[in-house]
Design a protein around this motif. Sequence first.
Motif, PDB file in Angstrom:
ATOM      1  N   LEU A  64     -20.917  29.534  76.402  1.00 21.45           N
ATOM      2  CA  LEU A  64     -19.670  29.160  77.064  1.00 21.45           C
ATOM      3  C   LEU A  64     -18.584  30.205  76.850  1.00 21.45           C
ATOM      4  N   LEU A  65     -18.512  30.766  75.668  1.00 18.65           N
ATOM      5  CA  LEU A  65     -17.502  31.797  75.410  1.00 18.65           C
ATOM      6  C   LEU A  65     -17.767  33.039  76.262  1.00 18.65           C
ATOM      7  N   ARG A  66     -19.043  33.383  76.459  1.00 18.34           N
ATOM      8  CA  ARG A  66     -19.390  34.506  77.345  1.00 18.34           C
ATOM      9  C   ARG A  66     -19.005  34.181  78.781  1.00 18.34           C
ATOM     10  N   ARG A  67     -19.272  32.957  79.197  1.00 20.45           N
ATOM     11  CA  ARG A  67     -18.900  32.539  80.558  1.00 20.45           C
ATOM     12  C   ARG A  67     -17.380  32.576  80.748  1.00 20.45           C
ATOM     13  N   HIS A  68     -16.659  32.214  79.701  1.00 21.91           N
ATOM     14  CA  HIS A  68     -15.199  32.240  79.781  1.00 21.91           C
ATOM     15  C   HIS A  68     -14.706  33.660  80.049  1.00 21.91           C
ATOM     16  N   GLU A  69     -15.269  34.630  79.362  1.00 19.91           N
ATOM     17  CA  GLU A  69     -14.881  36.028  79.577  1.00 19.91           C
ATOM     18  C   GLU A  69     -15.220  36.473  80.999  1.00 19.91           C
ATOM     19  N   MET A  70     -16.389  36.074  81.496  1.00 24.57           N
ATOM     20  CA  MET A  70     -16.791  36.430  82.853  1.00 24.57           C
ATOM     21  C   MET A  70     -15.841  35.811  83.880  1.00 24.57           C
ATOM     22  N   TRP A  71     -15.471  34.557  83.665  1.00 23.49           N
ATOM     23  CA  TRP A  71     -14.558  33.860  84.578  1.00 23.49           C
ATOM     24  C   TRP A  71     -13.190  34.538  84.587  1.00 23.49           C
ATOM     25  N   ASP A  72     -12.678  34.865  83.402  1.00 28.49           N
ATOM     26  CA  ASP A  72     -11.385  35.550  83.322  1.00 28.49           C
ATOM     27  C   ASP A  72     -11.408  36.849  84.109  1.00 28.49           C
ATOM     28  N   ALA A  73     -12.501  37.589  84.007  1.00 24.65           N
ATOM     29  CA  ALA A  73     -12.617  38.859  84.723  1.00 24.65           C
ATOM     30  C   ALA A  73     -12.627  38.634  86.230  1.00 24.65           C
ATOM     31  N   LEU A  74     -13.321  37.601  86.687  1.00 28.21           N
ATOM     32  CA  LEU A  74     -13.350  37.282  88.115  1.00 28.21           C
ATOM     33  C   LEU A  74     -11.962  36.898  88.618  1.00 28.21           C
ATOM     34  N   VAL A  75     -11.262  36.092  87.844  1.00 26.19           N
ATOM     35  CA  VAL A  75      -9.911  35.674  88.240  1.00 26.19           C
ATOM     36  C   VAL A  75      -8.969  36.875  88.278  1.00 26.19           C
ATOM     37  N   ASP A  76      -9.058  37.727  87.262  1.00 26.13           N
ATOM     38  CA  ASP A  76      -8.204  38.920  87.235  1.00 26.13           C
ATOM     39  C   ASP A  76      -8.469  39.807  88.437  1.00 26.13           C
ATOM     40  N   ASP A  77      -9.733  39.962  88.787  1.00 25.91           N
ATOM     41  CA  ASP A  77     -10.088  40.799  89.935  1.00 25.91           C
ATOM     42  C   ASP A  77      -9.590  40.182  91.240  1.00 25.91           C
ATOM     43  N   ALA A  78      -9.756  38.865  91.373  1.00 30.02           N
ATOM     44  CA  ALA A  78      -9.358  38.191  92.606  1.00 30.02           C
ATOM     45  C   ALA A  78      -7.844  38.213  92.810  1.00 30.02           C
ATOM     46  N   THR A  79      -7.107  38.182  91.720  1.00 30.94           N
ATOM     47  CA  THR A  79      -5.643  38.068  91.814  1.00 30.94           C
ATOM     48  C   THR A  79      -4.939  39.411  91.645  1.00 30.94           C
ATOM     49  N   ALA A  80      -5.686  40.505  91.742  1.00 30.52           N
ATOM     50  CA  ALA A  80      -5.105  41.840  91.553  1.00 30.52           C
ATOM     51  C   ALA A  80      -4.409  42.302  92.830  1.00 30.52           C
ATOM     52  N   THR A  81      -3.304  41.662  93.163  1.00 27.18           N
ATOM     53  CA  THR A  81      -2.503  42.028  94.323  1.00 27.18           C
ATOM     54  C   THR A  81      -1.035  41.831  93.977  1.00 27.18           C
ATOM     55  N   ASP A  82      -0.181  42.536  94.683  1.00 25.88           N
ATOM     56  CA  ASP A  82       1.253  42.433  94.424  1.00 25.88           C
ATOM     57  C   ASP A  82       1.885  41.222  95.109  1.00 25.88           C
ATOM     58  N   ASP A  83       1.114  40.514  95.908  1.00 25.22           N
ATOM     59  CA  ASP A  83       1.625  39.351  96.642  1.00 25.22           C
ATOM     60  C   ASP A  83       1.153  38.077  95.936  1.00 25.22           C
ATOM     61  N   PRO A  84       2.029  37.384  95.209  1.00 25.85           N
ATOM     62  CA  PRO A  84       1.601  36.201  94.452  1.00 25.85           C
ATOM     63  C   PRO A  84       0.972  35.115  95.325  1.00 25.85           C
ATOM     64  N   ARG A  85       1.513  34.917  96.511  1.00 28.85           N
ATOM     65  CA  ARG A  85       0.946  33.895  97.401  1.00 28.85           C
ATOM     66  C   ARG A  85      -0.504  34.228  97.733  1.00 28.85           C
ATOM     67  N   GLN A  86      -0.761  35.493  98.076  1.00 27.54           N
ATOM     68  CA  GLN A  86      -2.127  35.904  98.388  1.00 27.54           C
ATOM     69  C   GLN A  86      -3.027  35.845  97.147  1.00 27.54           C
ATOM     70  N   SER A  87      -2.450  36.118  95.986  1.00 30.60           N
ATOM     71  CA  SER A  87      -3.231  36.015  94.748  1.00 30.60           C
ATOM     72  C   SER A  87      -3.716  34.584  94.536  1.00 30.60           C
ATOM     73  N   LEU A  88      -2.834  33.636  94.774  1.00 30.03           N
ATOM     74  CA  LEU A  88      -3.210  32.231  94.602  1.00 30.03           C
ATOM     75  C   LEU A  88      -4.297  31.829  95.593  1.00 30.03           C
ATOM     76  N   LEU A  89      -4.153  32.240  96.840  1.00 31.21           N
ATOM     77  CA  LEU A  89      -5.153  31.886  97.849  1.00 31.21           C
ATOM     78  C   LEU A  89      -6.477  32.610  97.607  1.00 31.21           C
ATOM     79  N   ALA A  90      -6.401  33.787  97.006  1.00 30.16           N
ATOM     80  CA  ALA A  90      -7.620  34.560  96.728  1.00 30.16           C
ATOM     81  C   ALA A  90      -8.547  33.839  95.751  1.00 30.16           C
ATOM     82  N   ILE A  91      -7.991  32.956  94.930  1.00 27.64           N
ATOM     83  CA  ILE A  91      -8.817  32.161  94.016  1.00 27.64           C
ATOM     84  C   ILE A  91      -9.850  31.364  94.813  1.00 27.64           C
ATOM     85  N   TYR A  92      -9.436  30.800  95.921  1.00 24.95           N
ATOM     86  CA  TYR A  92     -10.329  29.951  96.716  1.00 24.95           C
ATOM     87  C   TYR A  92     -11.339  30.791  97.505  1.00 24.95           C
TER      88      TYR A  92
END
Length: 199
Positions: A64-92
């Motif tokens: 689970l701790l390994r999965r947590h690190e993988m998830w954090d990396a995915l979220v960071d990658d998905a939200t790597a934009t200067d537009d907060p609204r688009q960052s939030l939608l990118a999660i989905y």
Amino acid sequence: MTTQAHTLDDDAARQQVLEAADRLYYTLGIQAVGMDMLRAESGVSLKRLYRLFPSKETIVEQVLLRRHEMWDALVDDATATDDPRQSLLAIYDMLARWFDQDDFRGCMFINSFGELGATAPRVAQIVRAHKAKFQARLTEIVAEAGAPASLGPQLAILAEGAQTTAAIAGTNDAAGQARQAAEALIDAALRGRERDSGR
């Protein structure tokens, strides 16, 4: 599975066991996987398994701790934009890609909590911390967008619900539906903030 496990140092063997455990637990469920099955999948002997990990629960925790690190990396990658609204939608959008994978079996954290949450306090603690961190990350982005903090937990609930629904339905439709709902919530929150600031 590798037949060369006896030549690995402890760190490499440990990672090999955790990768095998992750695959088996995610595909079959934690309680369905015994140490013999894990030995066969990882190629690491039972004697060494028990030396590397004092208990099965320890293996679950490390997975689970390994999965947590993988998830954090995915979220960071998905939200790597200067537009907060688009960052939030990118999660989905990220969720939609995940749901489309052939081996998608839902959220490992939700699954683990469902199996062990009542009997494994440390597992429950890891799951709760993982979910809380995701919600906190969304709330940070919400603040960057200038929306009220209450929007963060609402968006997190949409993402969590989408994961469970997609696992049951076997399609990625829930990601798009959650995205539409998130977009409506975000835009309503931003309009409300604009009205308040214009008073």
